[in-house]
Design an enzyme around this catalytic site. Structure first.
Site, mmCIF file in Angstrom:
data_model
loop_
_atom_site.group_PDB
_atom_site.id
_atom_site.type_symbol
_atom_site.label_atom_id
_atom_site.label_comp_id
_atom_site.label_asym_id
_atom_site.label_seq_id
_atom_site.Cartn_x
_atom_site.Cartn_y
_atom_site.Cartn_z
ATOM 1 N N GLU A 44 0.852 -1.189 0.000
ATOM 2 C CA GLU A 44 0.000 0.000 0.000
ATOM 3 C C GLU A 44 0.887 1.238 0.000
ATOM 4 O O GLU A 44 2.007 1.220 0.527
ATOM 5 C CB GLU A 44 -0.868 -0.041 1.260
ATOM 6 C CG GLU A 44 -1.779 1.157 1.465
ATOM 7 C CD GLU A 44 -2.458 1.131 2.833
ATOM 8 O OE1 GLU A 44 -3.544 1.705 2.947
ATOM 9 O OE2 GLU A 44 -1.895 0.555 3.792
ATOM 10 N N LYS A 115 -9.830 1.601 -1.375
ATOM 11 C CA LYS A 115 -9.920 1.128 0.003
ATOM 12 C C LYS A 115 -11.224 1.535 0.678
ATOM 13 O O LYS A 115 -11.582 2.710 0.722
ATOM 14 C CB LYS A 115 -8.728 1.682 0.794
ATOM 15 C CG LYS A 115 -8.570 1.133 2.197
ATOM 16 C CD LYS A 115 -7.314 1.717 2.832
ATOM 17 C CE LYS A 115 -7.042 1.170 4.214
ATOM 18 N NZ LYS A 115 -5.832 1.786 4.812
ATOM 19 N N CYS A 153 -4.820 -3.356 3.564
ATOM 20 C CA CYS A 153 -4.364 -3.041 4.910
ATOM 21 C C CYS A 153 -5.457 -3.157 5.976
ATOM 22 O O CYS A 153 -5.820 -4.257 6.381
ATOM 23 C CB CYS A 153 -3.740 -1.642 4.916
ATOM 24 S SG CYS A 153 -2.713 -1.299 6.373
#
Length: 263
Positions: A44, A115, A153
């Site tokens: 990321e 995300k 993440c």
């Protein structure tokens, strides 16, 4: 499959020099592809990472047809692989999208994932400079008959998010990350990554940043939670094979997906 699909996670510490970050991805991808990887996963914020997530990342952001993603597509084409990496995508507002891009072996942009779960925890507020992604159909792509799904993440802390991608057909979950170090954070990372593999009976490939921005421990985990390889604290890559027969065998022993009563 006669030959398992080889996947590699690359671990390095991106900084604020985008050219240098791209060069690191190029070097590590070449190493991984040379070892037989057909899919390479970078962390990321691989495009740009500052010591603090602030307006600097907004200023550094690029559109998906910008120089950095164009560079990723060229790397993927050079090595005839699929390359996954996290970028700061420019928006028409003073925030960015924390976006994963998948570059294909023909140099195309195969798919993207923005995300969903922002890191507003442990004293951080990612949403100050990042707009959460819209809830859309899960982002997946297929390589050599294996379907891979995208998460990022902090998403790893939300099991329902991973399950949704698996229900869409993913046999491998990919987690590029900048897992910020801290008390118990490394333990949380390894526990959560293995849990997502075990509960969904899938492979998980998690590519974290190395120090100082990340906790390291990039790893590939099989459907029984076995860690097939971990990068520890070093810069480099780890590769492992994804065997669909292994998934089938595990699901016969542990048919959790078919036995569940809540869908």
């Amino acid at each position: 499959m006669d030959v398992p699909l080889q996947i590699a996670v690359v671990q390095f510490g991106p900084r604020t020099d985008k050219d240098d970050n791209l060069a690191s991805i190029r070097r590590l991808t070449a190493d991984a592809a040379g070892a037989g990887a057909r899919v390479v996963v970078a962390p990321e914020y691989a495009m740009f990472t500052a010591p603090k997530l602030d307006e600097r990342v907004v200023e550094a952001a690029e559109p998906l047809d910008g120089e950095f993603v164009t560079g990723l597509r060229a790397i993927a084409a050079e090595h005839a692989i699929h390359l996954v990496a996290g970028v700061a995508e420019r928006l028409d507002e003073p925030r960015i999208s924390n976006t994963l891009v998948v570059a294909g072996p023909d140099g195309s942009l195969v798919t993207t994932y923005r995300k969903l779960h922002l890191y507003d925890a442990f004293g951080f507020a990612e949403s100050d400079v990042v707009r959460p992604g819209d809830i859309t159909e899960p982002a997946t792509f297929t390589v050599d008959g294996v379907t891979l799904g995208l998460q990022t993440c902090y998403d790893v802390r939300f099991p329902e998010s991973a399950r949704r991608v698996v229900d869409a057909g993913a046999q491998v979950l990919l987690y590029p990350a900048q897992w910020v170090p801290g008390p118990l954070k490394e333990d949380h990372w390894t526990t959560l990554v293995r849990a997502r593999a075990i509960e969904n009976t899938v492979y998980v490939a998690a590519a974290d940043q190395s120090a100082p921005g990340g906790a390291g421990n990039s790893m590939i985990v099989d459907p029984m939670g076995v860690v097939l390889g971990s990068a520890g604290d070093r810069v480099g890559f780890v590769a492992a094979g994804v065997d669909l027969d292994r998934i089938e065998q595990v699901r016969k022993r542990n048919p959790a997906l078919t036995l569940r009563r809540f869908r």
